[in-house]
Design a protein around this motif. Structure first.
Motif, mmCIF file in Angstrom:
data_model
loop_
_atom_site.group_PDB
_atom_site.id
_atom_site.type_symbol
_atom_site.label_atom_id
_atom_site.label_comp_id
_atom_site.label_asym_id
_atom_site.label_seq_id
_atom_site.Cartn_x
_atom_site.Cartn_y
_atom_site.Cartn_z
ATOM 1 N N ARG A 131 -0.130 0.069 7.695
ATOM 2 C CA ARG A 131 0.580 -1.151 8.041
ATOM 3 C C ARG A 131 1.778 -1.379 7.127
ATOM 4 O O ARG A 131 2.668 -2.185 7.446
ATOM 5 C CB ARG A 131 -0.367 -2.339 7.966
ATOM 6 N N TYR A 132 1.821 -0.692 5.985
ATOM 7 C CA TYR A 132 2.954 -0.838 5.065
ATOM 8 C C TYR A 132 4.224 -0.211 5.633
ATOM 9 O O TYR A 132 5.329 -0.529 5.193
ATOM 10 C CB TYR A 132 2.643 -0.173 3.717
ATOM 11 N N GLU A 157 -2.413 3.246 2.614
ATOM 12 C CA GLU A 157 -2.242 2.238 1.569
ATOM 13 C C GLU A 157 -3.122 2.507 0.352
ATOM 14 O O GLU A 157 -2.700 2.307 -0.785
ATOM 15 C CB GLU A 157 -2.543 0.842 2.124
ATOM 16 N N SER A 161 -1.666 2.939 -3.522
ATOM 17 C CA SER A 161 -1.924 1.883 -4.504
ATOM 18 C C SER A 161 -2.012 2.430 -5.921
ATOM 19 O O SER A 161 -1.712 1.719 -6.894
ATOM 20 C CB SER A 161 -3.215 1.138 -4.148
ATOM 21 N N VAL A 166 5.354 0.474 -3.206
ATOM 22 C CA VAL A 166 5.820 1.198 -2.027
ATOM 23 C C VAL A 166 7.346 1.262 -1.996
ATOM 24 O O VAL A 166 7.930 2.303 -1.670
ATOM 25 C CB VAL A 166 5.279 0.551 -0.738
#
Length: 315
Positions: A131-132, A157, A161, A166
């Motif tokens: 979703r990033y 993601e 992390s 990002v």
């Protein structure tokens, strides 16, 4: 990697087609899956073949779509399939069963092989892991990936992390993309005088160079983009087509590129989009879309005004 080449001898299109991969005949689909099962067996793994995947006893699934497309497009025809399939299965299993890159590579090594990759939204897992990713155009997603010796690994993601922010990682990835060599370039010339450029390469990130198009175009053509931008198409991962917008030739170029993109997208390994987009200052607006068995051009109001201005300039 050429644009136009004679295809291998294959079963005629009139015979019954494979239910999952219509570019195969029913017989060819059976041969393909049989060779996939054999390649896994040679690696000591028994699998069950379904229409689009094979599964092992542990429940792991291995998709067949890209491999089928690679076999379909190979110039040698069926005689080339066993080598392609064995190589692919070997790489997949080494990647899955071996040490994971994020566990053995240093931070500098990871950043050195980090790239942005533009993919079709529908090819990503249904989870929220990606979703990033930015949406460069409707139906497309930009994610971060590692370019490894035997595979390209897209990073979710959770993996990112531990690497940093990002936004900062994307800057490094874009710089790596800018530094890629241009493997191939061809100019498509049509009888009506229409031309457009195609960048080709074995790199999985060839089409993703649309993200740095403003720097790529002068590198290829010697001329920067005008404020009106360009037409672009990225039918599959190994091709990026563009036409600099500077006069009314954009009208026949749009038609020609729409046909080119739709044909390149069909049955391609790493298919991305059958559409043509208007690229302007990094924003991509769709200008064509599939319509049944064909395609149609769709012009928004702003692009229509651009065409009217260019036509008037030539009067």
């Amino acid at each position: 990697m050429g644009l136009f080449r004679r295809g291998p001898k294959r079963d005629p299109r009139e015979v019954v087609r494979d239910a999952e991969f219509s570019f195969f005949s029913e017989r060819e689909g059976g041969v393909f899956r049989s060779q996939v099962r054999q390649a896994f067996a040679e690696q000591g793994l028994e699998v069950t073949a379904y229409a689009g995947v094979v599964t092992d006893a542990a429940g792991r699934q291995f998709g067949l779509g890209n491999l089928a497309a690679v076999c379909h497009r190979d110039r040698r025809g069926e005689r080339g399939w066993p080598v392609l399939i064995r190589d692919h299965v070997g790489k997949v299993l080494r990647t899955m069963d071996g040490p994971q890159p994020l566990e053995i590579l240093s931070e500098d090594e990871i950043r050195a092989c980090l790239y942005p990759r533009v993919v079709a939204q529908e090819t990503l897992p249904a989870s929220l892991s990606f979703r990033y990713g930015r949406e460069p155009a409707p139906g497309l997603r930009e994610v971060l990936a590692l370019d490894l010796p035997e595979a390209v690994q897209m990073l979710g993601e959770d993996a990112l992390s531990d690497l940093g922010e990002v936004a900062e990682l994307r800057i490094r990835a874009l710089n790596n993309l800018r530094a890629l060599p241009v493997e191939g370039h061809e100019t498509v010339r049509r009888g009506d005088g229409t031309t457009f450029e195609v960048v080709l390469g074995d790199s999985f990130f060839t089409a993703s160079r649309v993200l740095v198009l403003g720097e790529l175009v002068p590198r290829i053509t010697g001329t920067p983009l005008a404020p009106d931008g360009a037409l672009v198409a990225l039918p599959f991962r190994h091709q990026l087509a563009f036409h600099r917008i500077h006069d009314a030739q954009v009208i026949p170029a749009l038609q020609a590129m729409a046909q080119f993109a739709a044909a390149g997208y069909e049955d391609a390994a790493g298919a991305i989009s059958p559409r043509v987009f208007w690229w302007r200052r990094g924003v991509m607006t769709p200008l064509s879309e599939p319509d049944g068995d064909g395609l149609r051009v769709v012009l928004d109001g702003e692009f229509r005004q651009l065409l009217e201005r260019l036509v008037q300039d030539e009067d």
